[in-house]
Scaffold this motif. Structure first.
Motif, PDB file in Angstrom:
ATOM      1  N   SER A 150       0.854  -1.182   0.000  1.00 29.41           N
ATOM      2  CA  SER A 150       0.000   0.000   0.000  1.00 29.41           C
ATOM      3  C   SER A 150       0.891   1.234   0.000  1.00 29.41           C
ATOM      4  O   SER A 150       1.719   1.414   0.891  1.00 29.41           O
ATOM      5  CB  SER A 150      -0.907  -0.011   1.228  1.00 29.41           C
ATOM      6  OG  SER A 150      -1.738   1.105   1.233  1.00 29.41           O
ATOM      7  N   GLU A 151       0.741   2.040  -1.018  1.00 31.55           N
ATOM      8  CA  GLU A 151       1.520   3.265  -1.160  1.00 31.55           C
ATOM      9  C   GLU A 151       0.703   4.452  -0.656  1.00 31.55           C
ATOM     10  O   GLU A 151      -0.518   4.377  -0.593  1.00 31.55           O
ATOM     11  CB  GLU A 151       1.892   3.484  -2.632  1.00 31.55           C
ATOM     12  CG  GLU A 151       2.728   2.374  -3.245  1.00 31.55           C
ATOM     13  CD  GLU A 151       4.160   2.358  -2.739  1.00 31.55           C
ATOM     14  OE1 GLU A 151       4.604   3.357  -2.150  1.00 31.55           O
ATOM     15  OE2 GLU A 151       4.833   1.339  -2.924  1.00 31.55           O
ATOM     16  N   PRO A 152       1.352   5.554  -0.314  1.00 27.82           N
ATOM     17  CA  PRO A 152       0.603   6.744   0.099  1.00 27.82           C
ATOM     18  C   PRO A 152      -0.336   7.222  -1.003  1.00 27.82           C
ATOM     19  O   PRO A 152      -0.059   7.040  -2.186  1.00 27.82           O
ATOM     20  CB  PRO A 152       1.706   7.784   0.342  1.00 27.82           C
ATOM     21  CG  PRO A 152       2.954   7.010   0.540  1.00 27.82           C
ATOM     22  CD  PRO A 152       2.791   5.747  -0.256  1.00 27.82           C
ATOM     23  N   GLY A 153      -1.438   7.809  -0.602  1.00 26.50           N
ATOM     24  CA  GLY A 153      -2.373   8.370  -1.571  1.00 26.50           C
ATOM     25  C   GLY A 153      -3.412   7.398  -2.079  1.00 26.50           C
ATOM     26  O   GLY A 153      -4.068   7.661  -3.080  1.00 26.50           O
ATOM     27  N   GLY A 154      -3.579   6.247  -1.428  1.00 37.86           N
ATOM     28  CA  GLY A 154      -4.611   5.305  -1.845  1.00 37.86           C
ATOM     29  C   GLY A 154      -4.271   4.492  -3.065  1.00 37.86           C
ATOM     30  O   GLY A 154      -5.123   4.236  -3.911  1.00 37.86           O
TER      31      GLY A 154
ATOM     32  N   ARG B 270     -11.789  10.580  -6.551  1.00 34.12           N
ATOM     33  CA  ARG B 270     -10.561  11.234  -7.004  1.00 34.12           C
ATOM     34  C   ARG B 270     -10.651  11.650  -8.466  1.00 34.12           C
ATOM     35  O   ARG B 270      -9.679  12.096  -9.056  1.00 34.12           O
ATOM     36  CB  ARG B 270      -9.385  10.290  -6.784  1.00 34.12           C
ATOM     37  CG  ARG B 270      -9.170  10.007  -5.299  1.00 34.12           C
ATOM     38  CD  ARG B 270      -8.243   8.879  -5.048  1.00 34.12           C
ATOM     39  NE  ARG B 270      -6.924   9.161  -5.576  1.00 34.12           N
ATOM     40  CZ  ARG B 270      -5.974   8.248  -5.667  1.00 34.12           C
ATOM     41  NH1 ARG B 270      -6.184   7.015  -5.276  1.00 34.12           N
ATOM     42  NH2 ARG B 270      -4.797   8.567  -6.143  1.00 34.12           N
TER      43      ARG B 270
END
Length: 66
Positions: A26-30, A52
């Motif tokens: 899981s990366e930042p920003g969804g 988004r």
């Protein structure tokens, strides 16, 4: 490469390979990147895609900006 959208989960998935994933980060920003057993990326998931403005549910085309 293909795109898939889940309206129930509001997730846009960019499928890079048809290989089953064995790991996901899981990366930042969804954003979630899934990898195969060789460590190669197989998919990228964009969470809250419609919120988004990555996709508009109900439309049959997806605008791509380069």
């Amino acid at each position: 490469m293909r795109l898939q959208y889940s309206a129930d989960a509001d997730i846009l998935i960019l499928i890079l390979q048809e290989t089953p994933p064995v790991n996901a980060i899981s990366e930042p920003g969804g954003v979630v990147v899934s990898y195969d057993d060789a460590g190669e990326p197989v998919s990228v998931e964009f969470l809250n895609a419609s919120k988004r403005q990555l996709i508009r549910p109900g439309e049959t085309s997806l605008p791509i900006q380069l």
